[in-house]
Scaffold this motif. Structure first.
Motif, PDB file in Angstrom:
ATOM      1  N   ALA A 204     -12.867  -7.812   7.032  1.00  0.00           N
ATOM      2  CA  ALA A 204     -12.524  -9.104   7.629  1.00  0.00           C
ATOM      3  C   ALA A 204     -11.025  -9.377   7.528  1.00  0.00           C
ATOM      4  N   LEU A 205     -10.431  -9.078   6.377  1.00  0.00           N
ATOM      5  CA  LEU A 205      -8.998  -9.341   6.192  1.00  0.00           C
ATOM      6  C   LEU A 205      -8.146  -8.533   7.156  1.00  0.00           C
ATOM      7  N   ARG A 206      -8.640  -7.391   7.573  1.00  0.00           N
ATOM      8  CA  ARG A 206      -7.900  -6.547   8.519  1.00  0.00           C
ATOM      9  C   ARG A 206      -7.637  -7.282   9.831  1.00  0.00           C
ATOM     10  N   SER A 207      -8.478  -8.265  10.161  1.00  0.00           N
ATOM     11  CA  SER A 207      -8.302  -9.019  11.401  1.00  0.00           C
ATOM     12  C   SER A 207      -7.033  -9.869  11.371  1.00  0.00           C
ATOM     13  N   LEU A 208      -6.451 -10.073  10.193  1.00  0.00           N
ATOM     14  CA  LEU A 208      -5.229 -10.866  10.070  1.00  0.00           C
ATOM     15  C   LEU A 208      -3.979 -10.069  10.401  1.00  0.00           C
ATOM     16  N   ARG A 209      -4.116  -8.749  10.472  1.00  0.00           N
ATOM     17  CA  ARG A 209      -2.946  -7.909  10.739  1.00  0.00           C
ATOM     18  C   ARG A 209      -2.591  -7.949  12.219  1.00  0.00           C
TER      19      ARG A 209
ATOM     20  N   LYS B 240      -6.961 -18.474  10.436  1.00  0.00           N
ATOM     21  CA  LYS B 240      -6.407 -17.603  11.469  1.00  0.00           C
ATOM     22  C   LYS B 240      -7.383 -16.618  12.095  1.00  0.00           C
ATOM     23  N   SER B 241      -8.629 -16.595  11.662  1.00  0.00           N
ATOM     24  CA  SER B 241      -9.557 -15.584  12.164  1.00  0.00           C
ATOM     25  C   SER B 241     -10.975 -16.127  12.235  1.00  0.00           C
ATOM     26  N   ASP B 242     -11.767 -15.531  13.119  1.00  0.00           N
ATOM     27  CA  ASP B 242     -13.192 -15.861  13.214  1.00  0.00           C
ATOM     28  C   ASP B 242     -14.053 -14.791  12.550  1.00  0.00           C
ATOM     29  N   ALA B 243     -13.413 -13.877  11.836  1.00  0.00           N
ATOM     30  CA  ALA B 243     -14.149 -12.787  11.203  1.00  0.00           C
ATOM     31  C   ALA B 243     -15.104 -13.315  10.140  1.00  0.00           C
ATOM     32  N   LYS B 244     -16.280 -12.711  10.094  1.00  0.00           N
ATOM     33  CA  LYS B 244     -17.277 -13.067   9.083  1.00  0.00           C
ATOM     34  C   LYS B 244     -17.103 -12.151   7.871  1.00  0.00           C
TER      35      LYS B 244
ATOM     36  N   GLU C 263       1.237  -7.609  15.029  1.00  0.00           N
ATOM     37  CA  GLU C 263       2.425  -6.807  15.295  1.00  0.00           C
ATOM     38  C   GLU C 263       3.344  -6.746  14.084  1.00  0.00           C
ATOM     39  N   ASP C 264       3.510  -7.870  13.410  1.00  0.00           N
ATOM     40  CA  ASP C 264       4.325  -7.910  12.206  1.00  0.00           C
ATOM     41  C   ASP C 264       3.420  -8.299  11.042  1.00  0.00           C
ATOM     42  N   SER C 265       2.970  -7.301  10.317  1.00  0.00           N
ATOM     43  CA  SER C 265       1.977  -7.535   9.260  1.00  0.00           C
ATOM     44  C   SER C 265       2.590  -7.541   7.862  1.00  0.00           C
ATOM     45  N   LYS C 266       3.907  -7.547   7.768  1.00  0.00           N
ATOM     46  CA  LYS C 266       4.542  -7.402   6.455  1.00  0.00           C
ATOM     47  C   LYS C 266       4.136  -8.509   5.490  1.00  0.00           C
ATOM     48  N   ALA C 267       4.126  -9.762   5.959  1.00  0.00           N
ATOM     49  CA  ALA C 267       3.817 -10.875   5.064  1.00  0.00           C
ATOM     50  C   ALA C 267       2.373 -10.812   4.572  1.00  0.00           C
ATOM     51  N   ILE C 268       1.433 -10.576   5.482  1.00  0.00           N
ATOM     52  CA  ILE C 268       0.028 -10.524   5.080  1.00  0.00           C
ATOM     53  C   ILE C 268      -0.250  -9.279   4.246  1.00  0.00           C
ATOM     54  N   ASP C 269       0.446  -8.183   4.550  1.00  0.00           N
ATOM     55  CA  ASP C 269       0.281  -6.968   3.751  1.00  0.00           C
ATOM     56  C   ASP C 269       0.753  -7.191   2.315  1.00  0.00           C
ATOM     57  N   ARG C 270       1.860  -7.935   2.158  1.00  0.00           N
ATOM     58  CA  ARG C 270       2.351  -8.234   0.808  1.00  0.00           C
ATOM     59  C   ARG C 270       1.325  -9.045   0.032  1.00  0.00           C
TER      60      ARG C 270
END
Length: 201
Positions: A110-115, A152-156, A117-124
């Motif tokens: 589910a968290l992968r759905s937050l990544r 930010k996401s509808d992921a379950k 074009e620029d994923s640096k902040a969420i990756d940190r």
């Protein structure tokens, strides 16, 4: 208790279904509010939240000491994160039902759905979470990640799977959980890779 380890997922699933299937009822909304209020508090600070878990948990999992045992801590934490995620949502945020042949998903699917074009902040943020040195630190990071996912996401999320992973973290299997979550979070998916390459060209 070896048998209980095998049943932790189904036990947590059963408790979560009780909440999720009645999430629109005023009584359940009150329970969910109490559970959310118990996050980051001492175990005895909100006995109403614990009472729901205790009255629905199998006797095999109940402890007999002054502190919650690892089964209880894992299940309570997973239920707390579900309650936080479900707040203000009409549709269920819970993923439990899989088709034949489907692999059970962990939190990082589910968290992968937050990544993006620029994923640096969420990756940190993700990397800070998986390198947590203790359970308290992990749950603090986890709470922040669930809030981001909610916004930010509808992921379950398979919160029963989360309980299982939290249990193994508590059993000093941190490296195994770290690898499992990292693999799911950073896993290359062909269609995503092609889309990203198209954007960069």
């Amino acid at each position: 208790m070896e048998n209980s380890k095998l049943k932790l997922y189904s036990e947590t699933s059963r408790i979560l279904r009780i909440l999720d299937n009645s999430r629109d009822k005023p009584s359940t909304r009150a329970i969910l509010a109490n559970i959310r209020n118990s996050i980051n508090q001492d175990s005895l600070a909100n006995i109403e939240a614990l009472s729901f878990v205790f009255q629905n948990i199998s006797e095999d999992f109940l402890g007999d000491k002054k502190r919650l045992n690892d089964y209880e801590r894992a299940i309570v934490t997973a239920v707390q994160m579900y309650a936080l995620h479900q707040q203000g949502k009409i549709d269920s945020v819970l993923k439990l039902d899989y088709k034949d042949g489907e692999i059970r998903e962990n939190l990082s699917h589910a968290l992968r759905s937050l990544r993006g074009e620029d994923s640096k902040a969420i990756d940190r943020r993700f990397n800070a979470m998986i390198t947590s040195s203790n359970f308290s630190e992990l749950t603090n990071h986890l709470r922040q990640m669930i809030k981001l996912l909610k916004a930010k996401s509808d992921a379950k999320v398979d919160y029963a799977s989360l309980a299982d992973d939290l249990y193994w973290f508590l059993k000093n299997q941190k490296d195994g959980v770290k690898i499992k979550w990292s693999r799911s979070y950073y896993k290359y998916r062909k269609n995503e890779g092609e889309n990203q390459n198209a954007k960069n060209n």
